[in-house]
Design a protein around this motif. Structure first.
Motif, short mmCIF file in Angstrom:
data_model
loop_
_atom_site.label_atom_id
_atom_site.label_comp_id
_atom_site.label_asym_id
_atom_site.label_seq_id
_atom_site.Cartn_x
_atom_site.Cartn_y
_atom_site.Cartn_z
N ASP A 210 0.63 -7.66 4.98
CA ASP A 210 -0.21 -6.83 5.04
C ASP A 210 -1.77 -6.69 5.12
O ASP A 210 -2.34 -6.97 4.05
CB ASP A 210 -0.29 -5.73 4.12
N LEU B 140 -3.39 -1.55 6.31
CA LEU B 140 -2.62 -1.02 5.23
C LEU B 140 -3.20 -0.10 4.72
O LEU B 140 -2.44 1.15 5.09
CB LEU B 140 -2.41 -1.98 4.32
N ARG C 33 2.26 0.00 7.34
CA ARG C 33 3.06 -0.73 6.78
C ARG C 33 4.54 -1.18 7.09
O ARG C 33 4.99 -2.08 7.88
CB ARG C 33 3.20 0.12 5.57
N ASP D 74 0.70 -7.10 0.30
CA ASP D 74 -0.13 -6.03 0.17
C ASP D 74 -1.71 -7.19 -0.91
O ASP D 74 -2.65 -6.03 -0.35
CB ASP D 74 -0.13 -5.01 -0.29
#
Lengths: 271, 218, 479
Positions: free
Chosen positions: A150, A155, A161, A183
């Protein structure tokens, strides 16, 4: 400066126009990502144009040079006026336009209005395909395992996402494997990796460790900045098995597999 | 005040600073409405939550039927841990409700606390189901430092003093301490611990290494 | 506030080479985001709790003058005293004077970041007092003569073996080798510090929150050391920042709900204490003197600026734990007692931008901190705001400013961009080496750019830009 628009012929009179904002990193470093984005957008039924363009001004904006960012933004706003949509294969550059352009021109009503107008029709590629176009990748196929990183701006500023994951998993044969903390930042950070290369490298190592631990065929992301950081580290490590690709490239490749079987031609099918 | 100029200067800066950007969020006092008349099954959930969340923070607990079962429960607990059957009893717990005469083998000590190693039994002002915490308040009858100096802290928690959440506690506090707050109100959940000597956390950093809750009634 | 932030680059390099630190940071990186996320997931609606917490803190900041005045009034009503300090030096002087007035010899302290900010210990020590930190992490770094490397876990950078060595060097216990067992060290520290607690004349604590409506001071710990620090000595001094005051006890509950969850992934820390004034009538224990020292030290000046939102910070440390930069280099690299994203915003405010310009610069602006901040501080925006200030003051290097100025010129007009990048690409590609397929790589760059390729390769730009290829492609389609 409108030459680029005039020289293009609409592929389909009724199709809505998408101006591809390729972004400077794609333009200079990974042109193939631009072509992949075009292929996907055309497959989704859009008439893709590529206005003459440069950078979105993010280096200046994040470097504290608001005036510079404003000047660059004003140019981009001018170049991208008049299309139905503007799509960028980058969460970070799309977020620059969508989230930051409107606040840059608080002192200039006219430019502010144009900035807001542009912001409202600007999308990151995967979120455009899923959220706006409702694009179904159909019978595209690719036998590969993919892990998705991500990209931070996409994001957190645009909430991207699920969209890339949805597109990837709807390709027959693609197995999506999550890495640890997908992430977490890759350490690119624009000017950051130039100013603090040691720190950027350590952050990048953490990311490539997570990527290597998954052992997928591909690592995909939605921003060329992240890809360069990840690919550069993997290349130095001598890691050759994992292919580093933009999510658009892998989707376009899957599309090609099918179109070869189902229909003649690919990008140029509309000629 | 010792240095009025500093106060005035800071207050002036604060005033002009707050005025410079009047961005009153409009956030109002969070309203609460503690329902004190809980249904029986609510009460059960409350007690279960209280004990569960306390257990997550390494406190142990048991239910006892009435106040007069407390001495036996303490004796059992200490025996199980092979601790001396001696306790310091602090605060209202000595006078309130418990018949310490029923504690045959349990010795209620009448001496100052030792630097380390004593078991201290206290009552509590409230229990907080939301966090598994007990609440104690210092008073003329309760030197609250005893609960930090103890090696083992046994707390008697009457079920009717367990509140669902912090708001429930505050509504009772605002009524019962309308004349002024106690010097020290302590929320305690589980034993003292530190994460500064590696993972996992070590219990008994400065305060007790064991906290045992006797939930009375209900 | 003294900092060594101008040496960020060198300090970061040192940190990257420190294996003990790196092992601890890996633990933070892997564990802390996970336990915070799990704690948030266990709530019905953690985002709603955070919004409430943000509102509570925003209300505090918007009404700071009234709340401080009420707080002072209530502390005095409860029998305590409030002292105001414009600067760190004023605060340390007030505290030293208070100690002198009660004929103090030894002082015990529980962890307080404000006391680190104002460098209280060194001031008290040079005034002749023995000061003992009682939070174990803070005690460890005090023995080692160090600054905290994390606002919640100050000794994060110290290995267990190093703790054993410090105990061995300072505790004066005769033995063959330093202790290695954590349980043994805990008992040793507990015994040493228990004695300090019982003999101290003054206890100093910080405050997590101040309660205006009751004049209360809220202190949160897991060890219980603050409770001993404030209940055993005859004088309790609270030192804290003016921004910590909130309206009511109910408000503190709202903040407590997000504090422990964000900090350590727990519902509530082990000890939460609400203290109101000194020993009351009839009580047989508790301090007779109760003082609150309210420190400004630059806070009031943030109120009227674009950094006002930063005053909502409740020092939970979640932003450090989620920061790719903090978890790569740790706290000491920042050269300030406040590190990570919150430190990169507070430090320039407290110590001035010229010496601390690296801190807002050394961020990828990834925004993970902002996404988990329980009081909704727009950390990225504030970091960028410092960069704007630094650009306006010409603080970045000439190279950086020149680069941005060029980039601005190049990108104002697409034709200029097209021409300049065309020649730029040719130049850069001349430094590259071939790789597999079409891709060329930059593996060793010359001069000051060599650092970029020290640890990684950089993909070289393509020979023809996308736009150039597209133009050719379109021309082909048309014909």
């Amino acid at each position: 400066m409108f030459l680029a628009r005039i020289e293009l012929l609409p592929a389909n009179e009724s199709a809505k126009t998408v101006a591809l904002f390729a972004t400077c990193l794609v333009d200079l470093f990974q042109p193939e990502v631009g072509f992949a984005a075009v292929r996907l957008l055309e497959a989704a039924g859009f008439d893709v144009r590529v206005p003459d363009q440069g950078c979105c001004g993010q280096p200046n904006f994040n470097g504290g040079d608001q005036d510079g960012a404003r000047q660059i933004a004003a140019g981009l706003i001018r170049q991208f006026a008049g299309y139905d949509y503007v799509v960028a294969p980058s969460g970070s550059c799309a977020a620059m336009v969508r989230c930051h352009y409107p606040v840059l021109f608080a002192d200039d009503q006219e430019l502010e209005r144009s900035a807001v107008e542009l912001a409202q029709k600007t999308w990151e590629l995967t979120s455009f395909l899923v959220d706006v176009a409702g694009y179904d990748i159909g019978s595209a196929a690719l036998d590969a395992s993919v892990t998705y990183h991500d990209s931070c701006s996409g994001l957190r500023e645009l909430g991207i996402r699920e969209q890339p994951r949805q597109l990837l998993s709807s390709v027959a044969g693609i197995e999506l494997r999550e890495m640890e903390q997908p992430d977490a930042c890759c350490g690119f950070g624009g000017l950051f990796c130039v100013k603090y290369p040691d720190v950027a490298d350590r952050i990048g190592s953490v990311k490539t460790d997570s990527i290597c631990a998954v052992g997928a065929d591909y690592v995909a992301a939605g921003d060329v900045g992240c890809l360069m950081q990840i690919e550069g580290k993997l290349h130095r490590l001598g890691e050759k098995k994992i292919k580093v690709v933009h999510v658009a490239e892998i989707l376009a490749k899957a599309l090609l597999n099918v179109s070869r079987k189902d229909s003649p031609g690919s990008v140029d099918a509309d000629d | 005040m010792m240095n009025k100029t500093a106060r005035d200067e800071i207050m002036a800066l604060v005033r002009s600073g707050t005025a410079a950007q009047v961005v009153d969020s409009g956030a109002e006092m969070v309203s609460f409405d503690a329902d004190e008349k809980l249904r029986e099954d609510d009460r059960k959930t409350l007690i279960a939550d209280f004990r569960r969340y306390a257990a997550q923070e390494a406190a142990t607990s048991e239910r006892v039927a009435g106040a007069n079962d407390v001495p036996q429960a303490i004796t059992r607990y200490l025996r199980q841990l092979e601790l001396p059957l001696q306790v310091l009893a602090a605060g209202e717990i000595i006078s309130g409700g418990v018949d310490w005469g029923l504690a045959d083998e349990l010795e209620i000590l009448n001496r100052p606390i030792r630097p380390d190693g004593d078991t201290v039994v206290t009552g509590c002002y409230a229990g907080l189901a939301e966090a598994g915490a007990i609440v104690t308040v210092s008073s003329a009858h309760f030197a609250n430092e005893l609960q930090f100096l103890a090696a083992t802290h046994i707390v008697v928690v009457p079920v009717e003093r367990i509140f669902a959440d912090y708001e429930g506690l505050w509504s009772v506090v605002s009524r019962e301490f309308a004349a002024g707050m106690p010097r020290s109100m302590n929320w305690i959940v589980g034993p003292s611990r530190t994460a500064d000597l590696g993972v996992p956390s070590k219990l008994g950093a400065h305060g007790p290494a064991r906290v045992h809750l006797l939930v009375v009634g209900g | 506030m003294q900092t060594t932030s101008k040496h960020f680059r060198a300090q970061a390099r040192e940190a990257l080479a420190n294996e003990t630190l790196q092992a601890s940071l890996e633990g933070v990186r892997r564990v802390m985001p996970e336990i915070r996320a799990a704690a948030a997931d266990r709530c019905d609606d953690f985002a709603a709790l955070c919004t409430q917490a943000k509102d509570v803190r925003q209300h505090s900041i918007d009404h700071l003058d009234q709340l401080l005045a009420t707080f002072e009034q209530q502390v005095v009503a409860a029998g305590g005293q409030v002292h105001w300090a414009r600067t760190g030096e004023e605060a340390t002087q007030i505290i030293a004077d208070l100690c002198a007035s009660v004929d103090c010899r030894s002082i015990i302290k529980s962890k307080s970041m404000v006391s680190e900010e104002i460098e209280l210990n060194s001031a008290l020590e040079s005034a002749g007092y023995e000061v003992t930190e009682t939070d174990l992490g803070e005690y460890i770094i005090q023995l080692r003569g160090e600054k905290p490397s994390h606002i919640l876990a100050p000794s994060l950078h110290v290995s267990l073996a190093e703790v054993g060595e410090a105990f061995n060097a300072k505790h004066g216990i005769e033995r063959d080798a330093p202790p290695t067992d954590a349980g043994e060290m805990l008992l040793e520290a507990r015994a040493v510090l228990r004695e300090k607690f019982l003999s101290a004349d003054v206890g100093i604590t910080g405050a997590n929150f101040l309660v205006a409506e009751t004049g209360g001071v809220v202190v949160v710990t897991n060890e219980g050391n603050a409770d001993l620090s404030m209940s055993l000595p005859d004088t309790h001094i609270v030192v804290t920042g003016i921004e910590k005051v909130v309206r009511s006890l109910v408000d503190t509950g709202v903040l407590l709900r997000v504090l422990a969850r964000s900090a350590i992934g727990e519902r509530l820390s082990n000890y939460t204490t609400f203290v109101h004034g000194p020993r009351q009538e009839g009580e047989i224990s508790g301090p007779r003197g109760f003082h609150v020292v309210l420190v400004d030290n630059g806070r009031s000046q943030l109120l009227g600026t674009g950094f006002r939102d930063m005053l909502r910070c409740i020092r939970c440390s979640a932003c450090l734990n989620h920061c790719p930069v903090y978890t790569a280099v740790g706290g000491h690299a920042y050269g300030s007692v406040y590190s990570g994203p919150m430190g990169a915003i507070l430090t320039p405010a407290f110590a001035g931008l010229p010496g601390t310009v690296h801190l807002p610069g050394a961020s990828t602006l990834c925004g993970r901190c902002e996404s988990i901040c329980p009081v909704g501080i727009p950390l990225v925006k504030l970091l960028r705001r410092w960069r704007e200030a630094s650009h306006a003051q010409s603080l970045p290097t000439a190279g950086e400013r020149f680069g941005l100025a060029c980039w601005r010129l190049v990108n104002r007009w697409p034709l200029v961009y097209r021409l300049v990048t065309k020649f730029g690409v040719i130049l850069v590609r001349s430094l590259s080496v071939p790789g597999t397929g079409q891709q060329r790589w930059l593996k060793r760059l010359p001069s000051f750019t060599a650092l970029w390729t020290q640890h990684r390769d950089i993909p070289a730009p393509a020979g023809n830009s996308f736009q150039a290829q597209w133009r050719r492609h379109r021309a082909g389609r048309k014909s």
